[in-house]
Design an enzyme around this catalytic site. Structure first.
Site, PDB file in Angstrom:
ATOM      1  N   ASP A 183      20.305  68.999  80.239  1.00 20.65           N
ATOM      2  CA  ASP A 183      19.260  69.659  79.473  1.00 20.65           C
ATOM      3  C   ASP A 183      18.986  70.975  80.227  1.00 20.65           C
ATOM      4  OD1 ASP A 183      16.963  69.994  77.738  1.00 20.65           O
ATOM      5  OD2 ASP A 183      15.735  69.381  79.447  1.00 20.65           O
ATOM      6  N   LEU A 184      18.314  71.921  79.613  1.00 24.43           N
ATOM      7  CA  LEU A 184      18.096  73.210  80.278  1.00 24.43           C
ATOM      8  C   LEU A 184      16.672  73.343  80.822  1.00 24.43           C
ATOM      9  CD1 LEU A 184      18.999  76.046  81.050  1.00 24.43           C
ATOM     10  CD2 LEU A 184      18.711  76.739  78.681  1.00 24.43           C
ATOM     11  N   ASP A 185      15.732  73.436  79.872  1.00 26.48           N
ATOM     12  CA  ASP A 185      14.349  73.663  80.259  1.00 26.48           C
ATOM     13  C   ASP A 185      13.767  72.464  80.974  1.00 26.48           C
ATOM     14  OD1 ASP A 185      12.552  75.671  80.151  1.00 26.48           O
ATOM     15  OD2 ASP A 185      12.687  75.828  77.984  1.00 26.48           O
TER      16      ASP A 185
ATOM     17  N   THR B 108      11.240  77.490  81.770  1.00 22.49           N
ATOM     18  CA  THR B 108      10.665  78.554  80.956  1.00 22.49           C
ATOM     19  C   THR B 108       9.493  77.998  80.141  1.00 22.49           C
ATOM     20  OG1 THR B 108      12.118  78.256  79.050  1.00 22.49           O
ATOM     21  CG2 THR B 108      12.912  79.727  80.783  1.00 22.49           C
TER      22      THR B 108
ATOM     23  N   LYS C 230       7.374  70.084  74.612  1.00 18.72           N
ATOM     24  CA  LYS C 230       8.560  70.192  75.472  1.00 18.72           C
ATOM     25  C   LYS C 230       9.741  69.419  74.894  1.00 18.72           C
ATOM     26  CE  LYS C 230       6.301  71.290  79.781  1.00 18.72           C
ATOM     27  NZ  LYS C 230       5.980  70.890  81.136  1.00 18.72           N
ATOM     28  N   GLY C 231      10.897  70.064  74.877  1.00 17.58           N
ATOM     29  CA  GLY C 231      12.138  69.394  74.469  1.00 17.58           C
ATOM     30  C   GLY C 231      12.353  69.298  72.976  1.00 17.58           C
ATOM     31  N   ILE C 232      11.372  69.701  72.181  1.00 19.26           N
ATOM     32  CA  ILE C 232      11.576  69.620  70.727  1.00 19.26           C
ATOM     33  C   ILE C 232      11.830  71.014  70.144  1.00 19.26           C
ATOM     34  CG2 ILE C 232      10.291  67.453  70.469  1.00 19.26           C
ATOM     35  CD1 ILE C 232       8.014  69.158  69.275  1.00 19.26           C
TER      36      ILE C 232
ATOM     37  N   ARG D 134      12.132  74.529  67.836  1.00 14.61           N
ATOM     38  CA  ARG D 134      11.151  75.572  67.533  1.00 14.61           C
ATOM     39  C   ARG D 134      10.316  75.208  66.307  1.00 14.61           C
ATOM     40  NH1 ARG D 134      13.975  81.161  66.992  1.00 14.61           N
ATOM     41  NH2 ARG D 134      14.937  80.322  68.880  1.00 14.61           N
TER      42      ARG D 134
ATOM     43  N   SER E  61      20.934  71.640  75.183  1.00 20.34           N
ATOM     44  CA  SER E  61      19.554  72.122  75.121  1.00 20.34           C
ATOM     45  C   SER E  61      19.152  72.350  73.673  1.00 20.34           C
ATOM     46  CB  SER E  61      19.438  73.441  75.887  1.00 20.34           C
ATOM     47  OG  SER E  61      18.209  74.065  75.599  1.00 20.34           O
ATOM     48  N   ALA E  62      17.892  72.025  73.369  1.00 21.27           N
ATOM     49  CA  ALA E  62      17.367  72.281  72.030  1.00 21.27           C
ATOM     50  C   ALA E  62      17.143  73.777  71.803  1.00 21.27           C
ATOM     51  CB  ALA E  62      16.056  71.529  71.844  1.00 21.27           C
ATOM     52  N   SER E  63      17.233  74.551  72.887  1.00 24.87           N
ATOM     53  CA  SER E  63      16.891  75.970  72.773  1.00 24.87           C
ATOM     54  C   SER E  63      18.022  76.837  72.226  1.00 24.87           C
ATOM     55  CB  SER E  63      16.467  76.524  74.134  1.00 24.87           C
ATOM     56  OG  SER E  63      16.213  77.912  74.002  1.00 24.87           O
TER      57      SER E  63
ATOM     58  N   ASN F  63      17.953  79.823  72.588  1.00 22.36           N
ATOM     59  CA  ASN F  63      18.068  80.878  73.602  1.00 22.36           C
ATOM     60  C   ASN F  63      18.825  80.406  74.848  1.00 22.36           C
ATOM     61  OD1 ASN F  63      16.391  83.040  72.332  1.00 22.36           O
ATOM     62  ND2 ASN F  63      14.847  81.421  72.388  1.00 22.36           N
TER      63      ASN F  63
ATOM     64  N   LYS G 183      16.658  66.148  69.278  1.00 22.99           N
ATOM     65  CA  LYS G 183      16.197  65.070  70.156  1.00 22.99           C
ATOM     66  C   LYS G 183      14.885  64.520  69.577  1.00 22.99           C
ATOM     67  CE  LYS G 183      17.958  67.793  74.010  1.00 22.99           C
ATOM     68  NZ  LYS G 183      17.628  68.617  75.179  1.00 22.99           N
TER      69      LYS G 183
ATOM     70  N   GLU H  15      17.805  64.823  81.959  1.00 20.50           N
ATOM     71  CA  GLU H  15      16.707  65.281  81.104  1.00 20.50           C
ATOM     72  C   GLU H  15      15.357  65.215  81.805  1.00 20.50           C
ATOM     73  OE1 GLU H  15      15.408  66.316  78.357  1.00 20.50           O
ATOM     74  OE2 GLU H  15      17.077  66.556  76.971  1.00 20.50           O
ATOM     75  N   ASP H  16      14.422  66.038  81.334  1.00 16.90           N
ATOM     76  CA  ASP H  16      13.051  65.968  81.851  1.00 16.90           C
ATOM     77  C   ASP H  16      12.061  65.522  80.784  1.00 16.90           C
ATOM     78  OD1 ASP H  16      13.303  68.460  80.387  1.00 16.90           O
ATOM     79  OD2 ASP H  16      11.303  68.920  81.141  1.00 16.90           O
TER      80      ASP H  16
HETATM   81  P1  B16 Z   1      13.924  77.848  71.323  1.00 18.13           P
HETATM   82  P2  B16 Z   1      15.355  72.080  76.317  1.00 18.13           P
HETATM   83  C1  B16 Z   1      13.628  73.171  74.599  1.00 18.13           C
HETATM   84  O1  B16 Z   1      14.563  73.317  75.633  1.00 18.13           O
HETATM   85  C2  B16 Z   1      12.228  73.421  75.124  1.00 18.13           C
HETATM   86  O2  B16 Z   1      11.870  72.404  76.045  1.00 18.13           O
HETATM   87  C3  B16 Z   1      11.244  73.379  73.975  1.00 18.13           C
HETATM   88  O3  B16 Z   1       9.927  73.636  74.444  1.00 18.13           O
HETATM   89  C4  B16 Z   1      11.651  74.445  72.931  1.00 18.13           C
HETATM   90  O4  B16 Z   1      10.784  74.397  71.817  1.00 18.13           O
HETATM   91  C5  B16 Z   1      13.087  74.174  72.484  1.00 18.13           C
HETATM   92  O5  B16 Z   1      13.937  74.182  73.617  1.00 18.13           O
HETATM   93  C6  B16 Z   1      13.571  75.212  71.475  1.00 18.13           C
HETATM   94  O6  B16 Z   1      13.632  76.458  72.106  1.00 18.13           O
HETATM   95  O7  B16 Z   1      12.686  78.205  70.577  1.00 18.13           O
HETATM   96  O8  B16 Z   1      14.269  78.803  72.432  1.00 18.13           O
HETATM   97  O9  B16 Z   1      15.106  77.602  70.390  1.00 18.13           O
HETATM   98  O10 B16 Z   1      14.346  71.331  77.134  1.00 18.13           O
HETATM   99  O11 B16 Z   1      15.975  71.242  75.219  1.00 18.13           O
HETATM  100  O12 B16 Z   1      16.388  72.796  77.154  1.00 18.13           O
HETATM  101 MG    MG Z   2      13.872  69.861  78.846  1.00 17.87          MG
END
Ligand code: B16
Ligand code: MG
Length: 221
Positions: A7-9, A15, A43-45, A47, A114-116, A118, A145, A169-170
């Protein structure tokens, strides 16, 4: 063990503070306020799931069309991306670079789940993109997730079976996703929370993410 999927964040860097600031500014602009305790739920979900939670929390979820929601999510993301320019290699969590080096030396594949959206930008800013054999694009994953889909896709793209993978994962949702993918789950965080979510082992700090210890724990299953 043939692959480690990160996982990233909250695992590689944090971040969360940037997400918090950007979401709260967006929420304040539509007269909703929330605190850090509520922010934990984001966190982890994804956007859009995060935005829906905020609108629901503010009691206004039915007042916004899909188009208006896209605009709100975009405005949050624009602020978040501009905050990301502050991110530097020194913001990689302790122990992570050492673990990535050890995985490379031992021919263990490395994936990002990562769900992000970015994620690639964040890895670039941290200077660690080259370590990753696979970076799953969350935009192409139908179920976020706690569904196991993003971890299964990482294993598929890495050419390994889920049983050959460790997931790190966190977030509770992330641990559930790893376990439902049939992988060995390493939780970083509070023991009670991570154990309840189903983590096989729990580490309180990323410093404890040592290659030999992970391998030993994996072998014992
Ligand atoms: P984005 P992870 C997740 O990252 C964040 O924990 C979560 O807070 C955020 O809403 C999600 O990425 C989406 O991010 O808006 O940049 O696409 O923990 O899965 O690495
Ligand atoms: Mg995370």
């Amino acid at each position: 063990m043939k692959a480690v999927i990160f996982d990233l964040d909250g695992v590689i860097t944090d971040t969360a503070e940037f997400h918090f600031q950007a979401w709260r500014n967006m929420a304040n602009s539509i007269h909703i306020d929330f605190d850090r305790e509520f922010n934990e739920e984001l966190k982890g979900i994804s956007r859009m799931d995060s935005l829906n939670k905020i609108l629901d929390y503010g009691g206004v979820i039915d007042n916004y069309s899909d188009e208006q929601k896209e605009e709100l999510a975009d405005s949050k993301n624009n602020e978040y991306v501009s905050l990301l320019s502050e991110l530097k290699p020194e913001h990689i969590y302790p122990g992570i670079k050492k673990l990535l080096d050890a995985l490379k030396e031992n021919d263990i594949k490395i994936g990002l789940a990562s769900a992000s959206k970015n994620g690639p930008t964040i890895l670039d800013r941290l200077g660690i993109t080259n370590y990753f054999d696979v970076i799953v694009n969350p935009a192409l994953i139908e179920n976020g997730k706690p569904a196991p889909d993003i971890f299964l896709k990482a294993a598929l793209d890495l050419g390994v079976t889920p049983e050959e993978c460790i997931g790190i994962e966190d977030a509770e949702a992330g641990i559930k996703a790893i376990k439902d993918a049939n992988m060995f789950a390493v939780g970083v965080g509070t023991v009670d929370v991570m154990k309840k979510a189903g983590a096989d082992i729990v580490l309180e700090n990323t410093k404890e993410l040592v290659f030999s210890s992970l391998l030993d724990a994996f072998k014992q299953t």
